[in-house]
Design a protein around this motif. Structure first.
Motif, mmCIF file in Angstrom:
data_model
loop_
_atom_site.group_PDB
_atom_site.id
_atom_site.type_symbol
_atom_site.label_atom_id
_atom_site.label_comp_id
_atom_site.label_asym_id
_atom_site.label_seq_id
_atom_site.Cartn_x
_atom_site.Cartn_y
_atom_site.Cartn_z
ATOM 1 N N ASN A 28 0.791 -1.228 0.000
ATOM 2 C CA ASN A 28 0.000 0.000 0.000
ATOM 3 C C ASN A 28 0.825 1.281 0.000
ATOM 4 O O ASN A 28 0.270 2.385 -0.013
ATOM 5 N N ASP A 31 2.721 1.121 4.824
ATOM 6 C CA ASP A 31 3.174 0.268 5.920
ATOM 7 C C ASP A 31 3.210 -1.185 5.459
ATOM 8 O O ASP A 31 3.048 -1.471 4.270
ATOM 9 N N ASP A 33 1.130 -3.615 6.164
ATOM 10 C CA ASP A 33 -0.164 -4.264 6.296
ATOM 11 C C ASP A 33 -0.328 -5.346 5.227
ATOM 12 O O ASP A 33 -0.073 -5.106 4.046
ATOM 13 N N GLY A 34 -0.732 -6.548 5.660
ATOM 14 C CA GLY A 34 -0.891 -7.667 4.736
ATOM 15 C C GLY A 34 0.342 -8.534 4.592
ATOM 16 O O GLY A 34 0.324 -9.522 3.863
ATOM 17 N N TRP A 35 1.407 -8.171 5.306
ATOM 18 C CA TRP A 35 2.677 -8.896 5.215
ATOM 19 C C TRP A 35 3.115 -9.420 6.588
ATOM 20 O O TRP A 35 2.709 -8.889 7.617
ATOM 21 N N THR A 65 3.516 -12.553 2.211
ATOM 22 C CA THR A 65 2.111 -12.154 2.235
ATOM 23 C C THR A 65 1.358 -13.037 3.226
ATOM 24 O O THR A 65 1.677 -14.217 3.392
ATOM 25 N N LYS A 66 0.359 -12.449 3.873
ATOM 26 C CA LYS A 66 -0.482 -13.248 4.770
ATOM 27 C C LYS A 66 -1.308 -14.246 3.976
ATOM 28 O O LYS A 66 -1.578 -15.354 4.436
#
Length: 202
Positions: A28, A31, A33-35, A65-66
């Motif tokens: 994004n 940050d 987020d999602g990792w 990645t999540k």
């Protein structure tokens, strides 16, 4: 009237199909987020870029990645600083910093960027032909594309096809996409425009 209705339905279906195939951003620009961070090496965001950098331990590190991704086309840009030894993993799982999966190499000149390596397994599966190494722009932004479709994987670097491999074991793989920082210290790599879109197996 029937022709108009049929055309309208077809237009909706085409629009939905195109939308389903649009690329999704995995980063994004703000940050992580999602990792998920694996290990103690440095992963941070600066000026809209994702950066990996060697930490005090100078060990292997990964950012995965999540979500898991099976069949896809991934595009991203990377810029190597210092020796720039890194990689992009596909269909990979982690236990600490032990990874099971396949790496598309990102490395300094002469070190097989775009080749495919199986960590903790068979090692190198395929390396690009030596003359293709000139596609790498060390210290500048490079564009990498990775297409994974069943047992097939194709990689491109700055528009040059680097390797094409068909491998049954890769075809059975399930897991995340991940970025790597190599051990040894002194490494810094920047990433941006990390995008993915699905590829349907026929």
């Amino acid at each position: 009237m029937k022709k108009l209705i049929a055309f309208a339905i077809l237009s909706v279906l085409v629009t939905k199909t195109v939308s389903a195939q649009e690329a999704k951003s995995l980063f994004n620009g703000k940050d992580l987020d999602g990792w998920v961070v694996h290990g103690e090496e440095k992963w941070y965001v600066e000026n809209g870029e994702l950066i990996c950098e060697s930490g005090p331990k100078a060990d292997y590190g990964y950012l995965s990645t999540k979500d898991f991704y099976k069949d896809f086309e991934l595009t991203l840009e990377f810029k190597q600083e210092a020796n720039g030894n890194s990689g992009v993993f596909i269909r990979s799982t982690f236990e600490g910093t032990i990874v099971s999966g396949w790496q598309v190499e990102v490395a300094p000149p002469g070190k097989y960027t775009g080749g495919i390596y199986e960590s903790y397994g068979r090692g190198w599966l395929i390396q690009p032909e030596p003359e293709k190494d000139k596609a790498l722009k060390m210290g500048e932004w490079n564009t990498m594309k990775i297409r994974v479709h069943g047992s097939d994987i194709v990689t491109w670097l700055n528009g040059v096809e680097m390797v094409h491999l068909t491998d049954e074991k890769i075809g059975e793989g399930v897991g995340a996409i991940a970025l790597q920082i190599h051990d040894g210290g002194g490494i810094k790599v920047k990433w941006r425009n990390i995008k993915i879109k699905p590829v349907e197996v026929q």
